[in-house]
Design a protein around this motif. Sequence first.
Motif, PDB file in Angstrom:
ATOM      1  N   THR A 157     -41.459  27.260  74.271  1.00 32.61           N
ATOM      2  CA  THR A 157     -41.025  27.723  75.596  1.00 32.61           C
ATOM      3  C   THR A 157     -40.760  29.227  75.606  1.00 32.61           C
ATOM      4  O   THR A 157     -40.863  29.864  76.647  1.00 32.61           O
ATOM      5  N   ARG A 158     -40.406  29.778  74.446  1.00 31.75           N
ATOM      6  CA  ARG A 158     -40.185  31.220  74.256  1.00 31.75           C
ATOM      7  C   ARG A 158     -39.009  31.762  75.057  1.00 31.75           C
ATOM      8  O   ARG A 158     -38.815  32.955  75.120  1.00 31.75           O
ATOM      9  N   ARG A 159     -38.229  30.894  75.709  1.00 32.04           N
ATOM     10  CA  ARG A 159     -37.076  31.389  76.468  1.00 32.04           C
ATOM     11  C   ARG A 159     -35.768  30.860  75.931  1.00 32.04           C
ATOM     12  O   ARG A 159     -34.751  31.523  75.975  1.00 32.04           O
ATOM     13  N   ASP A 160     -35.814  29.652  75.407  1.00 32.05           N
ATOM     14  CA  ASP A 160     -34.611  29.011  74.906  1.00 32.05           C
ATOM     15  C   ASP A 160     -34.208  29.650  73.585  1.00 32.05           C
ATOM     16  O   ASP A 160     -34.949  29.622  72.609  1.00 32.05           O
ATOM     17  N   ARG A 161     -33.000  30.230  73.540  1.00 29.87           N
ATOM     18  CA  ARG A 161     -32.575  30.942  72.352  1.00 29.87           C
ATOM     19  C   ARG A 161     -32.435  30.017  71.148  1.00 29.87           C
ATOM     20  O   ARG A 161     -32.853  30.338  70.037  1.00 29.87           O
ATOM     21  N   ARG A 162     -31.851  28.836  71.387  1.00 36.54           N
ATOM     22  CA  ARG A 162     -31.644  27.903  70.279  1.00 36.54           C
ATOM     23  C   ARG A 162     -32.974  27.418  69.717  1.00 36.54           C
ATOM     24  O   ARG A 162     -33.146  27.292  68.505  1.00 36.54           O
ATOM     25  N   ALA A 163     -33.927  27.141  70.606  1.00 32.63           N
ATOM     26  CA  ALA A 163     -35.232  26.662  70.140  1.00 32.63           C
ATOM     27  C   ALA A 163     -35.936  27.744  69.329  1.00 32.63           C
ATOM     28  O   ALA A 163     -36.544  27.458  68.292  1.00 32.63           O
TER      29      ALA A 163
ATOM     30  N   LEU B  81     -48.521  34.207  63.496  1.00 28.18           N
ATOM     31  CA  LEU B  81     -47.545  33.349  64.179  1.00 28.18           C
ATOM     32  C   LEU B  81     -46.121  33.856  63.951  1.00 28.18           C
ATOM     33  O   LEU B  81     -45.304  33.894  64.881  1.00 28.18           O
ATOM     34  N   GLY B  82     -45.841  34.294  62.710  1.00 27.67           N
ATOM     35  CA  GLY B  82     -44.503  34.797  62.405  1.00 27.67           C
ATOM     36  C   GLY B  82     -44.141  35.975  63.277  1.00 27.67           C
ATOM     37  O   GLY B  82     -43.030  36.054  63.816  1.00 27.67           O
ATOM     38  N   LEU B  83     -45.096  36.884  63.460  1.00 22.61           N
ATOM     39  CA  LEU B  83     -44.822  38.054  64.304  1.00 22.61           C
ATOM     40  C   LEU B  83     -44.613  37.634  65.754  1.00 22.61           C
ATOM     41  O   LEU B  83     -43.768  38.199  66.456  1.00 22.61           O
ATOM     42  N   ALA B  84     -45.360  36.606  66.205  1.00 22.79           N
ATOM     43  CA  ALA B  84     -45.167  36.124  67.578  1.00 22.79           C
ATOM     44  C   ALA B  84     -43.753  35.593  67.760  1.00 22.79           C
ATOM     45  O   ALA B  84     -43.082  35.873  68.758  1.00 22.79           O
ATOM     46  N   ILE B  85     -43.287  34.831  66.757  1.00 13.21           N
ATOM     47  CA  ILE B  85     -41.933  34.269  66.855  1.00 13.21           C
ATOM     48  C   ILE B  85     -40.900  35.383  66.855  1.00 13.21           C
ATOM     49  O   ILE B  85     -39.968  35.394  67.664  1.00 13.21           O
ATOM     50  N   VAL B  86     -41.083  36.372  65.959  1.00 16.53           N
ATOM     51  CA  VAL B  86     -40.063  37.428  65.858  1.00 16.53           C
ATOM     52  C   VAL B  86     -40.062  38.295  67.120  1.00 16.53           C
ATOM     53  O   VAL B  86     -39.013  38.760  67.562  1.00 16.53           O
ATOM     54  N   LEU B  87     -41.226  38.453  67.742  1.00 16.64           N
ATOM     55  CA  LEU B  87     -41.281  39.216  69.008  1.00 16.64           C
ATOM     56  C   LEU B  87     -40.495  38.498  70.101  1.00 16.64           C
ATOM     57  O   LEU B  87     -39.692  39.101  70.807  1.00 16.64           O
ATOM     58  N   ALA B  88     -40.743  37.174  70.218  1.00 18.59           N
ATOM     59  CA  ALA B  88     -40.044  36.406  71.245  1.00 18.59           C
ATOM     60  C   ALA B  88     -38.545  36.428  71.005  1.00 18.59           C
ATOM     61  O   ALA B  88     -37.743  36.562  71.935  1.00 18.59           O
ATOM     62  N   LEU B  89     -38.159  36.311  69.729  1.00 18.33           N
ATOM     63  CA  LEU B  89     -36.731  36.301  69.394  1.00 18.33           C
ATOM     64  C   LEU B  89     -36.102  37.658  69.668  1.00 18.33           C
ATOM     65  O   LEU B  89     -34.989  37.766  70.197  1.00 18.33           O
ATOM     66  N   ASN B  90     -36.866  38.706  69.337  1.00 23.44           N
ATOM     67  CA  ASN B  90     -36.361  40.068  69.548  1.00 23.44           C
ATOM     68  C   ASN B  90     -36.118  40.322  71.015  1.00 23.44           C
ATOM     69  O   ASN B  90     -35.172  41.024  71.395  1.00 23.44           O
ATOM     70  N   ILE B  92     -35.036  38.223  73.117  1.00 18.26           N
ATOM     71  CA  ILE B  92     -33.834  37.529  73.582  1.00 18.26           C
ATOM     72  C   ILE B  92     -32.572  38.074  72.930  1.00 18.26           C
ATOM     73  O   ILE B  92     -31.600  38.407  73.613  1.00 18.26           O
ATOM     74  N   ILE B  93     -32.549  38.179  71.593  1.00 21.81           N
ATOM     75  CA  ILE B  93     -31.307  38.630  70.963  1.00 21.81           C
ATOM     76  C   ILE B  93     -31.340  40.108  70.625  1.00 21.81           C
ATOM     77  O   ILE B  93     -30.353  40.651  70.138  1.00 21.81           O
ATOM     78  N   GLY B  94     -32.460  40.785  70.881  1.00 27.39           N
ATOM     79  CA  GLY B  94     -32.522  42.229  70.702  1.00 27.39           C
ATOM     80  C   GLY B  94     -32.381  42.682  69.265  1.00 27.39           C
ATOM     81  O   GLY B  94     -31.887  43.776  69.008  1.00 27.39           O
ATOM     82  N   SER B  95     -32.809  41.856  68.321  1.00 23.13           N
ATOM     83  CA  SER B  95     -32.688  42.242  66.920  1.00 23.13           C
ATOM     84  C   SER B  95     -33.643  41.397  66.090  1.00 23.13           C
ATOM     85  O   SER B  95     -34.001  40.286  66.486  1.00 23.13           O
ATOM     86  N   VAL B  96     -34.069  41.928  64.936  1.00 25.74           N
ATOM     87  CA  VAL B  96     -34.893  41.120  64.035  1.00 25.74           C
ATOM     88  C   VAL B  96     -34.068  40.694  62.827  1.00 25.74           C
ATOM     89  O   VAL B  96     -34.606  40.293  61.807  1.00 25.74           O
ATOM     90  N   ASP B  97     -32.741  40.775  62.988  1.00 26.40           N
ATOM     91  CA  ASP B  97     -31.844  40.419  61.900  1.00 26.40           C
ATOM     92  C   ASP B  97     -31.614  38.909  61.913  1.00 26.40           C
ATOM     93  O   ASP B  97     -31.157  38.348  62.910  1.00 26.40           O
ATOM     94  N   VAL B  98     -31.966  38.255  60.788  1.00 27.04           N
ATOM     95  CA  VAL B  98     -31.827  36.803  60.737  1.00 27.04           C
ATOM     96  C   VAL B  98     -30.367  36.389  60.877  1.00 27.04           C
ATOM     97  O   VAL B  98     -30.043  35.354  61.476  1.00 27.04           O
ATOM     98  N   ALA B  99     -29.444  37.203  60.356  1.00 30.07           N
ATOM     99  CA  ALA B  99     -28.023  36.855  60.398  1.00 30.07           C
ATOM    100  C   ALA B  99     -27.497  36.818  61.827  1.00 30.07           C
ATOM    101  O   ALA B  99     -26.486  36.172  62.106  1.00 30.07           O
TER     102      ALA B  99
END
Lengths: 523, 106
Positions: A157-163, B81-90, B92-99
């Motif tokens: 989904t790329r929006r859900d933070r937990r997911a 795929l890893g870079l895609a995930i880290v981009l999406a995460l970045n 949302i949480i504005g960081s690439v820090d796993v902690a």
Amino acid sequence: MSYTIPTISPYTPEISLLVAVVLIFLLDVAGVKSRILLGGATSLFLLLAFLEVLADLGTWPLQGLSTLPSGYLGTLQGPVIFTSFGLIFQGIFLAVALIVGFASISDPDEEGAPTFYALLTLAAIGMLFVAVSADLILLLLSIEITGIATYALVGYTRRDRRALEAAMKFYIIGALSTAISFFGASLLYGAYGTTQLSAFSTLPANHELALMGFGMVAAGLAFKATLVPFHMWAVDVYDGAGPNVAGFLSGGSKKMGLFALFVVFVAAVRVFGAAEGYVLFLALGSLAVITMTLGNVLALEQKTMKRMLAYSSIAQAGYMLLGVAIDTPAALAGATLQITADVLMKTGAFVVVGAAASLGIGPLITDYKGLGHSRPGISASFAIMLLSLAGMPLTLGFVGKFYLFFAAVEAPGYFILLAIAGLLNSAISVFYYARILRLMYMPDDSKAPASDGHSLTHSTLGSATGPATPRWASLRSEITAVGTARWITIVSVAVLLVLFGIYPTTLVGAMNSAAQQFWTIGF
Amino acid sequence: MIPLDELLVFSGLLFSIGIFGVLTRRNFIMLLISVEIIMNSAILNFVTFSAYSPSSSVAQAVSGQGIAVVLIGLAATEVALGLAIVLALNRIIGSVDVAKAMELRL
């Protein structure tokens, strides 16, 4: 090396699914986002593939399951071998994908529907190849094909933070375990000069190198199978992923890891077991006992439903590991039965959690209080799944555990200790399953004013309309609230659990003959 | 020709560096690189064992190099795929820090 071009027929399930993936992509380009259409098409193709696997087993129309044909079974075709054991696992993997795919039709409609179904089907294709590979490299590559699809599936989904957080953890652990497995495979290549699984049934010249390679492959696969020292990620990932995806991970991708462990180690354990004495069996047996005990004990103190199910899933992996730890085909058959049961009950339970979430029920176990009165259909099905997980008679969960522990008792040596440990663990697990049953069916005192809004309004609403209107009306309102597809999935999984629990003969016969055949082929 | 032992020690060192990186780094990109180093040590091993293969069958001896090529492709796919995930995460949480991504512990 001579190449024989295999006939097309054994590959029809994989080809059907590939067609499905291409079709989904084309529909996506055409702008179709409807879950009913996409999910319906995917489920149809998965069902088709499932029937093709049954036909390959020579069991269509569903009779004479215990007499499996030879045909192309057991003949090596390049890096692929079709054994009845592998084909049974193909069926198991397709069943998981079918349950999840069909239940997801009722998910709230969103942009990601084509992505979800394409990834689900791709993961299923990878699993199909895992089940038939006769080469370590093909095995690990197929695992990683499924892996890449499932990493994306968790966070699609790329929006859900937990997911997304779950996807990140799953990705890191998955990529690391694959890399370690491949390093182990490279050592095995060095020791044996080939990566054919059939070669592993002999003791190589460089004994230590091979043992190190096996250890590393085992560590990598143990991550996938959530065995205990490598289980930490599973709970977080199952918790963060959507409930249906969690069901797919627990029912599909974990069973794939276990199957790979069986395939790689059934021969190797025997060879090295003979060379090293009982040390290897002791190690595997204690790993199984530790896994089931830790999973069960930690499940006892969980407060949310998904984390509880995740820990119980880890405990189940411990039971299944007994299939390799006990060195007999009967144990392997028992483990396969237990895997079949777990696929139905655990995937079903996660789908129920998804259904409960769509009813506005919170993630906590206590939120399920009084569900038995307000939502009779899914509660009864959930109760059957929990009883089956606890190993109560008249369910498939009992059949699996019975054959597994019976194999442990029958096996020579000290394997009876494993049966005792398994029985004690089943007793522990009854506590936390019974707690949920008691909560769902305890006398209704929810007339008291609702304290925490959302979760209680539904149960009070249900119990208020329950006695006044006829039973069918409340059932119909339940079906519309949960979603028709999801409701049908939940109820049919429960029915199957009871059906196979009462008439296990055909299933047991098939597992036994498949395990025997697998045993004699040697990998 | 480089002796077999030295090549194996080299790939073993690469493997250890990768594991060390995975255990100590908290930056997602660094974790990705560490996993890739482990993967590369496996690839190097395959090529090494292929070159020193005592097997008389050419197909068997060469298969290690084929596997290496396939694994390079796999590693590239994984990183994509890893870079895609880290981009999406970045995003949302504005960081690439796993902690920083520790919500699920609760």
